[in-house]
Design an enzyme around this catalytic site. Structure first.
Site, mmCIF file in Angstrom:
data_model
loop_
_atom_site.group_PDB
_atom_site.id
_atom_site.type_symbol
_atom_site.label_atom_id
_atom_site.label_comp_id
_atom_site.label_asym_id
_atom_site.label_seq_id
_atom_site.Cartn_x
_atom_site.Cartn_y
_atom_site.Cartn_z
ATOM 1 N N CYS A 1 -1.693 -17.161 22.357
ATOM 2 C CA CYS A 1 -1.796 -15.860 23.006
ATOM 3 C C CYS A 1 -0.816 -14.875 22.372
ATOM 4 C CB CYS A 1 -1.500 -15.980 24.497
ATOM 5 S SG CYS A 1 -2.621 -17.081 25.384
ATOM 6 N N THR B 1 0.808 -1.215 0.000
ATOM 7 C CA THR B 1 0.000 0.000 0.000
ATOM 8 C C THR B 1 0.841 1.264 0.000
ATOM 9 O OG1 THR B 1 -1.793 -1.125 1.182
ATOM 10 C CG2 THR B 1 -1.769 1.271 1.300
ATOM 11 N N THR C 1 1.695 -4.666 4.629
ATOM 12 C CA THR C 1 1.613 -4.954 6.065
ATOM 13 C C THR C 1 1.169 -6.376 6.400
ATOM 14 O OG1 THR C 1 -0.650 -4.081 6.158
ATOM 15 C CG2 THR C 1 1.150 -2.542 6.625
#
Length: 336
Positions: A273, A12, A88
């Site tokens: 986690c 992007t 990203t």
């Protein structure tokens, strides 16, 4: 004056709006000084290299990582630092892979991108590029690491995970604080930046792609792992478990996992986690996995675990060495 190489792989950040059609198109990075004239004020010379064709973040893979690391090797003596512009979505995977491929790195390799294209008014790409180059060209604080810079924070690349697709605060490092923060000044946390290497820079040129990620969830059954055990040439598996490394304790499930391990597949246990560590044997739900010889990933991210597995299996055949390396802290990716 420092020499910095700006490498645009795609994503992007390198998009600008076409004045005639209104559509977004890739920007020619050779004109970076025209788009960001403030770069003239930085005490460095900036050269650019652009992938042709550019690569969408979703298409990043081992072949591209090896190409990128080989190019850095080629230009390593010509530049004082490298800034890579990247999409990203897979940025944490790329940062992790490069950290393992580039051994004894003594110069900053900073990966950045943006949530909005460089050609948009509110783009975050402008500040990300400027700050990344300023950090890479810093004369006082040398960062011998592959890093991600995003939203005014510099992270160790192999400690990051993308957590947000909408806001500028897109990346998170749950088990290691940021290496630097950018405000009025740039504040460095020198005590957690890796030390300068004492051995020669080395670039590896092999990665194994015979690896898989398997995530434990309440609806999973042993048939899933039976199917995995039948994958031809499978060498490694990242097992995403609950909490501190826990998995179901029923015999059929554990038997299916053991079948994969007995085929010689390296299994690395990582937690689902975003922060915390695997402690195998701490609870009964992980004790059996430990008895099977499954390796603890400690506090490694899934992105770093996958690329570390690809690196280790691609470059070392001895199983004792493989286990030793997977349990070791190679590039600051785990806390011992």
């Amino acid at each position: 004056m420092k020499n910095i190489l700006l490498i645009y792989t795609g994503g992007t950040i390198g998009m600008v709006k076409d004045d005639k059609t209104g559509a977004l198109r890739p920007f020619d990075m050779k004109k970076i000084y025209e788009v960001l004239p403030v770069l003239h004020k930085l005490d460095c010379n900036i050269d650019t290299f652009q992938f042709n064709p550019i690569i969408d973040s979703s298409d990043m893979n081992a072949t591209v990582w090896l190409k990128l690391s080989a190019y850095i090797k080629q230009e390593y003596e010509n530049y004082d630092g490298f800034v890579i512009l990247h999409g990203t979505d897979t940025m944490s995977y790329t940062a992790s892979a490069l950290s393992f491929l580039l051994e004894n790195l003594s110069k900053p390799v900073i990966i950045t991108g943006s949530q909005l294209p460089l050609g948009m008014i509110r783009t975050d790409g402008r500040d990300n590029i400027i700050s990344s180059i300023e950090i890479a060209a810093n004369n006082e604080v040398k960062i011998p690491e592959v890093c991600i810079f995003f939203d005014n924070k510099l992270f160790r690349g192999n400690r990051t995970t993308k957590i947000n697709a909408e806001y500028f605060e897109a990346f998170y490092s749950g088990n290691l604080p940021s290496l630097a923060k950018v405000g009025i000044n740039i504040s460095y946390k020198k005590h957690i930046i890796l030390p300068q290497p004492t051995q020669a820079f080395k670039v590896y040129d092999r990665l194994s792609t015979n690896v898989i990620i398997a995530k434990i969830h309440p609806a999973i059954n042993e048939e899933y792992f039976e199917a995995i055990s039948k994958i031809n040439n499978l060498e490694g598996m990242i097992l995403e478990t609950y909490g501190s490394g826990n998995a179901p304790t029923n015999k059929k499930f554990l038997s299916a996992i053991e079948k994969i391990a007995n085929k010689g597949v390296r299994i690395l246990n990582v937690t689902q986690c975003k922060a915390g560590s695997v402690e195998m044997g701490h609870y009964e739900a992980s004790y059996t996995l430990k008895e099977m010889g499954i390796i603890s990933g400690k506090d490694i991210t899934t992105e770093a675990a996958l690329t570390k597995m690809m690196f280790v299996l691609g470059n070392y055949e001895d199983r004792t060495i493989q286990k030793q390396l997977l349990e070791s802290n190679l590039r600051g990716e785990i806390t011992l």
